[in-house]
Design an enzyme around this catalytic site. Structure first.
Site, mmCIF file in Angstrom:
data_model
loop_
_atom_site.group_PDB
_atom_site.id
_atom_site.type_symbol
_atom_site.label_atom_id
_atom_site.label_comp_id
_atom_site.label_asym_id
_atom_site.label_seq_id
_atom_site.Cartn_x
_atom_site.Cartn_y
_atom_site.Cartn_z
ATOM 1 N N VAL A 25 0.791 -1.182 0.030
ATOM 2 C CA VAL A 25 0.064 0.093 -0.017
ATOM 3 C C VAL A 25 0.919 1.266 0.034
ATOM 4 C CG1 VAL A 25 -1.544 1.432 1.400
ATOM 5 C CG2 VAL A 25 -1.950 -1.053 0.989
ATOM 6 N N LEU A 173 -7.740 0.256 -2.601
ATOM 7 C CA LEU A 173 -6.674 -0.624 -3.737
ATOM 8 C C LEU A 173 -6.896 -2.132 -3.784
ATOM 9 C CD1 LEU A 173 -3.771 -1.869 -3.274
ATOM 10 C CD2 LEU A 173 -3.204 0.514 -3.101
ATOM 11 N N LYS A 230 -14.127 0.563 5.955
ATOM 12 C CA LYS A 230 -13.125 -0.193 5.346
ATOM 13 C C LYS A 230 -13.472 -1.711 5.663
ATOM 14 C CE LYS A 230 -9.480 -1.798 3.477
ATOM 15 N NZ LYS A 230 -9.607 -1.867 2.039
ATOM 16 N N LEU A 231 -13.646 -2.056 6.826
ATOM 17 C CA LEU A 231 -13.881 -3.516 7.253
ATOM 18 C C LEU A 231 -14.874 -4.156 6.702
ATOM 19 C CD1 LEU A 231 -13.151 -3.612 11.074
ATOM 20 C CD2 LEU A 231 -11.374 -4.151 9.486
ATOM 21 N N GLN A 277 -17.320 -13.992 -9.470
ATOM 22 C CA GLN A 277 -16.552 -15.211 -10.345
ATOM 23 C C GLN A 277 -16.066 -16.093 -9.305
ATOM 24 O OE1 GLN A 277 -15.548 -15.040 -13.551
ATOM 25 N NE2 GLN A 277 -14.320 -17.090 -13.046
ATOM 26 N N ALA A 278 -16.918 -17.286 -9.410
ATOM 27 C CA ALA A 278 -16.671 -18.777 -8.377
ATOM 28 C C ALA A 278 -15.196 -18.973 -8.628
ATOM 29 C CB ALA A 278 -17.771 -19.630 -8.859
ATOM 30 N N GLY A 283 -8.368 -15.246 -1.627
ATOM 31 C CA GLY A 283 -6.941 -15.291 -0.946
ATOM 32 C C GLY A 283 -6.610 -13.855 -0.464
ATOM 33 N N CYS A 286 -5.857 -9.698 2.946
ATOM 34 C CA CYS A 286 -6.816 -8.826 3.808
ATOM 35 C C CYS A 286 -8.088 -9.464 4.165
ATOM 36 C CB CYS A 286 -7.047 -7.398 3.161
ATOM 37 S SG CYS A 286 -5.317 -6.479 3.270
ATOM 38 N N GLN A 288 -9.639 -12.249 4.622
ATOM 39 C CA GLN A 288 -9.574 -13.310 5.932
ATOM 40 C C GLN A 288 -9.375 -12.608 7.155
ATOM 41 O OE1 GLN A 288 -8.797 -17.376 5.812
ATOM 42 N NE2 GLN A 288 -7.503 -17.088 7.420
#
Ligand SMILES: NC(=O)C1=CN([C@@H]2O[C@H](COP(=O)(O)OP(=O)(O)OC[C@H]3O[C@@H](n4cnc5c(N)ncnc54)[C@H](O)[C@@H]3O)[C@@H](O)[C@H]2O)C=CC1
Ligand SMILES: O=C(O)[C@H]1O[C@H](OP(=O)(O)OP(=O)(O)OC[C@H]2O[C@@H](n3ccc(=O)[nH]c3=O)[C@H](O)[C@@H]2O)[C@H](O)[C@@H](O)[C@@H]1O
EC number: 1.1.1.22
Length: 512
Positions: A25, A173, A230-231, A277-278, A283, A286, A288
């Site tokens: 970032v 972003l 944000k969360l 999009q399956a 990943g 952020c 998780q």
């Protein structure tokens, strides 16, 4: 909150911007600020000298399309990378905190809460060495009320002449499109204190962004709403992926095609087509982490039902990765022991070299545990990163050393492999010569398309058995059973099994 434009002149003079944290970032964000504000001197600082060395070299530590060109243009002109934290703090009027906020791995909140020790240490350093007034901008993703903690630390430790304003300015972003997102963001969010000093600080930061972003895309609000937004934004995005991935399991069981379902559902303008999009599972560093943080906040606020709701987004993601990994073993006649499997793509998405929480790591670990030999290819991930990730997740460096080969060429990875497993949606995988690859594989030769990016019909025509997410592909073995019985070199006695739907149950190995 009052309209900020009327309170402060649009030409508020910021001449020096600093950023602590030169990661995915901090680096790209400051590069774009430097590009768009040639009269502002931008200094990016990190405590990691290797990282700073890379920012000052020809091989940047972060791969992002368009980033190299901007850094080359601005570095040494108005963009500087340094390890000198004290000078960066002292020289900057506006100071971004852009350090990592990973999930806690110890103590209270372990596995859920964000670890704020890096943010806190920066706040303490600012309080200790700052001279003059500063606007401190919380760019890192943090729990609600973190700005208050930063302000409290600054206030408790400040030298009596200094004044600080703490703003929340979360970053939206996405990796792989960072430069595009920074140049043309959907919105810039700035949260601040509802006071004259707070409004002034908000306006000052807005004046930097206004150099290239239309004013109506700059949203200001109170600090806590900004931090929570944000969360919540990340939780909503991840929730869409888990929703479509949950549907993909229904599609596989019924014969519906998740791509078609997503198209139909996404045409509803209230739902929209993006992020449907399956895949093998989301990943990245952020999604998780931020959802777990939200879950922790809800639990702390004694809102267990809300916590449970968001936790399910992560549970479905785990289920999706596991389902895909198990399916590979099932289809390969319930044993992959000793078989070479090509892992195509290791990054968590295309156009980045970042592997944090990549589904490829999980799938690879599962296959290693089943005794497979892996040949990993990714255009942007270095071999030692693959090894580090697999060592970390398996805890068995010996197995990784003996069973994993990292290849620098996709054809090399595929040669002799029983299966190709597409883990990352790199464009290059769509244009490989699959007939050539097929010729070098034992038969039946499998493709597991965890990203739904390949031309499945073409692959089955070549002779591949194709398995993908959320769709049943009509495979060679279903139309031309001879194709698999005549296949060379599988050594697994595959004749007679048509596809993994026909394979024996997930827990039983085929009797050879
Ligand atoms: N990676 C992404 O795409 C996005 C990340 N974020 C958030 O931005 C924050 C930063 O994320 P990344 O850039 O991915 O992290 P990162 O891990 O790539 O970079 C963080 C950097 O901060 C440095 N650092 C830590 N403590 C320091 C200190 N006291 N002094 C100087 N340097 C220090 C580390 O050495 C590291 O280089 C996180 O809170 C993340 O959740 C937000 C939006 C997108
Ligand atoms: O806070 C953050 O770190 C960032 O997290 C995400 O960005 P990022 O993780 O870089 O990338 P995404 O494009 O969101 O993809 C995340 C994961 O979801 C997967 N994905 C994405 C979209 C989709 O439809 N399906 C899907 O499986 C991707 O392949 C990837 O593994 C958000 O998109 C950013 O807005 C946010 O700033």
């Amino acid at each position: 909150m009052q309209a900020t434009v009327s309170l402060f002149p649009a030409d508020a003079m910021v001449t020096r911007v600093g950023c602590i944290g030169a990661g995915y970032v901090g680096g790209p964000t400051c590069a774009v600020i430097a590009l768009k504000c040639p009269d502002i001197r931008v200094t990016v600082c990190d405590m990691n000298p290797t990282r700073i060395g890379q920012w000052n070299s020809d091989k940047l530590p972060v791969f992002e399309p368009g980033l190299d060109e901007i850094v080359q243009k601005c570095r040494g002109v108005n963009l500087f990378f340094t390890t000198d934290v004290v000078a960066t703090i002292q020289e900057s009027e506006v100071l971004f905190i852009s350090v990592n906020t990973p999930t806690k791995t110890y103590g209270h909140g372990k596995g859920r809460a964000a670890n704020l020790k890096y943010v806190e240490s920066v706040a303490r350093e600012i309080a200790k060495v700052a001279r003059g007034n500063k606007i401190v901008v919380e760019k890192s993703t943090v729990p609600v009320k973190s700005a208050q903690s930063i302000a409290d630390i600054l206030k408790a430790n400040r030298n009596s002449q200094n004044k600080f304003q703490v703003l929340s300015n979360p970053e939206f972003l996405a990796e792989g499109t960072a430069i595009e997102d920074l140049l043309n963001p959907d919105r810039i969010l700035i949260g601040g204190e509802d006071s004259p000093d707070g409004w002034k600080a908000i306006e000052t930061l807005s004046s930097v962004y206004k150099r290239w972003i239309p004013a109506d895309r700059i949203i200001t609000m109170n600090t806590w709403s900004s931090e929570l937004s944000k969360l919540v934004a990340n939780a909503f995005l991840a929730q869409r992926i888990s929703a479509i991935n949950a549907v993909s399991a229904v599609c596989e069981a019924t014969g519906a095609d998740v791509g078609q379902v997503a198209l139909a559902v996404g045409k509803d303008s209230r739902i929209g087509p993006r992020f449907l999009q399956a895949s093998v599972g989301f990943g990245g560093s952020c999604f998780q982490k931020d959802i777990l943080n939200l879950v922790y906040i809800c639990e702390s606020l004694n809102l267990p039902e809300v916590a449970e709701f968001w936790l399910n987004v992560v549970s479905i993601n785990d289920y999706q990765k596991q389902r895909f990994a198990k399916r590979i073993v099932n289809c390969l006649f319930n044993t992959v022991s000793g078989k070479r499997i090509a892992i195509m793509g290791f990054a968590f998405k295309k156009n980045t070299g970042d592997t944090r929480e990549s589904a490829a790591i999980y799938v690879s670990a599962h296959l290693l545990e089943e005794g497979a030999r892996l040949a990993v290819y990714d255009p942007k991930v270095e071999a030692d990163q693959v090894t580090r990730d697999l060592n970390n997740v398996t805890g068995t460096p010996d197995v990784v050393r003996d069973q994993v080969e990292v290849c620098s060429d996709p054809y090399e990875a595929a040669r002799g492999a029983h299966a190709l497993v597409i883990c990352t949606e790199w464009d290059v995988f769509q244009t490989l010569d699959y007939a050539r690859i097929f010729a070098g594989m034992p038969k039946p030769a499998y493709v597991f398309d965890g990203r739904k990016i390949l031309d499945h019909e073409k692959l089955t025509k070549i002779g591949f058995e194709v398995e993908t997410i959320g769709k049943r592909v009509r495979n060679v073995s279903q139309s031309h059973p001879a194709a698999i019985t005549n296949g060379a070199g599988s050594g697994d006695g595959a004749a007679g099994l048509n596809s993994c739907e026909d394979a024996t149950g997930p827990d039983s190995e085929m009797t050879l």
